[in-house]
Design a protein around this motif. Sequence first.
Motif, short mmCIF file in Angstrom:
data_model
loop_
_atom_site.label_atom_id
_atom_site.label_comp_id
_atom_site.label_asym_id
_atom_site.label_seq_id
_atom_site.Cartn_x
_atom_site.Cartn_y
_atom_site.Cartn_z
N LYS A 36 -33.77 5.25 21.47
CA LYS A 36 -35.06 4.69 21.08
C LYS A 36 -34.98 4.12 19.67
O LYS A 36 -34.42 4.73 18.76
N GLY A 37 -35.54 2.92 19.50
CA GLY A 37 -35.60 2.29 18.18
C GLY A 37 -34.30 1.66 17.72
O GLY A 37 -34.21 1.20 16.59
N GLN A 38 -33.29 1.62 18.61
CA GLN A 38 -32.01 1.06 18.22
C GLN A 38 -31.72 -0.23 18.99
O GLN A 38 -32.44 -0.61 19.91
N THR A 39 -30.64 -0.89 18.58
CA THR A 39 -30.19 -2.13 19.23
C THR A 39 -28.84 -1.89 19.87
O THR A 39 -27.88 -1.51 19.21
N PHE A 40 -28.79 -2.11 21.18
CA PHE A 40 -27.54 -2.03 21.93
C PHE A 40 -27.17 -3.44 22.36
O PHE A 40 -28.00 -4.14 22.95
N SER A 41 -25.95 -3.86 22.09
CA SER A 41 -25.52 -5.22 22.44
C SER A 41 -24.43 -5.18 23.49
O SER A 41 -23.45 -4.44 23.36
N LEU A 42 -24.62 -5.99 24.54
CA LEU A 42 -23.58 -6.24 25.53
C LEU A 42 -22.97 -7.59 25.22
O LEU A 42 -23.67 -8.61 25.19
N LYS A 195 -35.23 -8.25 14.09
CA LYS A 195 -35.01 -7.00 13.35
C LYS A 195 -36.27 -6.58 12.59
O LYS A 195 -36.59 -5.40 12.51
N GLU A 196 -37.00 -7.54 12.04
CA GLU A 196 -38.25 -7.22 11.37
C GLU A 196 -39.26 -6.64 12.35
O GLU A 196 -39.95 -5.66 12.05
N LEU A 197 -39.34 -7.23 13.54
CA LEU A 197 -40.25 -6.72 14.57
C LEU A 197 -39.85 -5.32 15.00
O LEU A 197 -40.70 -4.47 15.26
N GLN A 198 -38.56 -5.08 15.06
CA GLN A 198 -38.08 -3.75 15.43
C GLN A 198 -38.50 -2.71 14.40
O GLN A 198 -38.97 -1.62 14.75
N ASN A 199 -38.36 -3.06 13.13
CA ASN A 199 -38.75 -2.14 12.07
C ASN A 199 -40.26 -1.91 12.03
O ASN A 199 -40.73 -0.79 11.80
N ASP A 200 -41.03 -2.97 12.27
CA ASP A 200 -42.49 -2.86 12.18
C ASP A 200 -43.11 -2.19 13.41
O ASP A 200 -44.09 -1.45 13.29
N LEU A 201 -42.54 -2.46 14.59
CA LEU A 201 -43.17 -2.02 15.84
C LEU A 201 -42.39 -0.91 16.56
O LEU A 201 -42.84 -0.44 17.61
N GLY A 202 -41.26 -0.53 16.01
CA GLY A 202 -40.47 0.53 16.64
C GLY A 202 -39.83 0.12 17.95
O GLY A 202 -39.66 0.95 18.86
#
Length: 311
Positions: A36-42, A195-202
């Motif tokens: 949760k809250g992380q970025t996984f890249s394929l 990344k900004e959206l990820q930090n702001d919105l979880g």
Amino acid sequence: MNQDVLVEVKDFKKYFTINKYMKLRSLDSLNFKIKKGQTFSLVGETGCGKSTCGRTLVNALPPSEGAVFYDGKDISHMDEYEKQCLRKKVKIIFQNPCAALNPQLTVHKLIAEQVDTHFPARSYQAQQNRISFILEQIDLDSHYRNELIYELPDNQLYLVAIALALAASPELIVCDEPISASNDQFQTKIISLLKELQNDLGLTYLFISSRLSMVKHVSDQIGIMHLGTLVELTNNQLLSSKKMHPYTKSLMSESTVNANNKRAVKGETVRLSKGCSYVSQCLHAGLICQKKLPEMIEIEANHFVACHLYD
């Protein structure tokens, strides 16, 4: 399942039936987790199965074997209400956003429809507040907001696609190469915005990309795919270590070539061997590589590689 894990893929296989005698193997025994809250890249070349995996997470394609768990629940065994909730929680940004958008609607109307779909009980004022909030989040130029979709430049279409994904207040967004057709400057802007959206919105992300150089610095975990199989699983700090799968090394070198010469080296699109999927292109391949599929092993902490070089 660990409470920090949002998505878990277990022994996932996907086959497409060509005829009664032939099946196309798209994905083979994938195993990974997205926290949760992380970025996984394929990451992998075109045709390796990345997008098929992403579409499975939004429940658009059922697995042939194995299972995909979302927040502890097998998405293949969800009832209709649970599937409806999943469609709200998981959204996808397509590689070609224009094909997924109604060209006859304005940006404002398109987002309003999505807000109404997922939050039908909201008042008109609440709806307008939500639309304004979304448009502010993506920093869309104000003069584009009442333009028809087909009138927008390509760069702005990507922003609209992100806005549509945000309209449902999702938990997970699958980003299926949303930056592949744009220039490097705009790609950097999109990555920074996400990344900004990820930090702001979880938010939690699954990035799907053929460009390792673009996603490795913003990813918490990276899975390297080749012809439907995961050959390496690690984080961005360990990706530059000397111990890497030969295919990952080729992707790293191709990233440099792409940056300097704007060309890419294409590999195979069909798996010919029962052994390692990369055997016909690998400089280190031996007899065992042709006959036996390597298992994913941990060669150092949080760094897994499927290669007989590390057996």
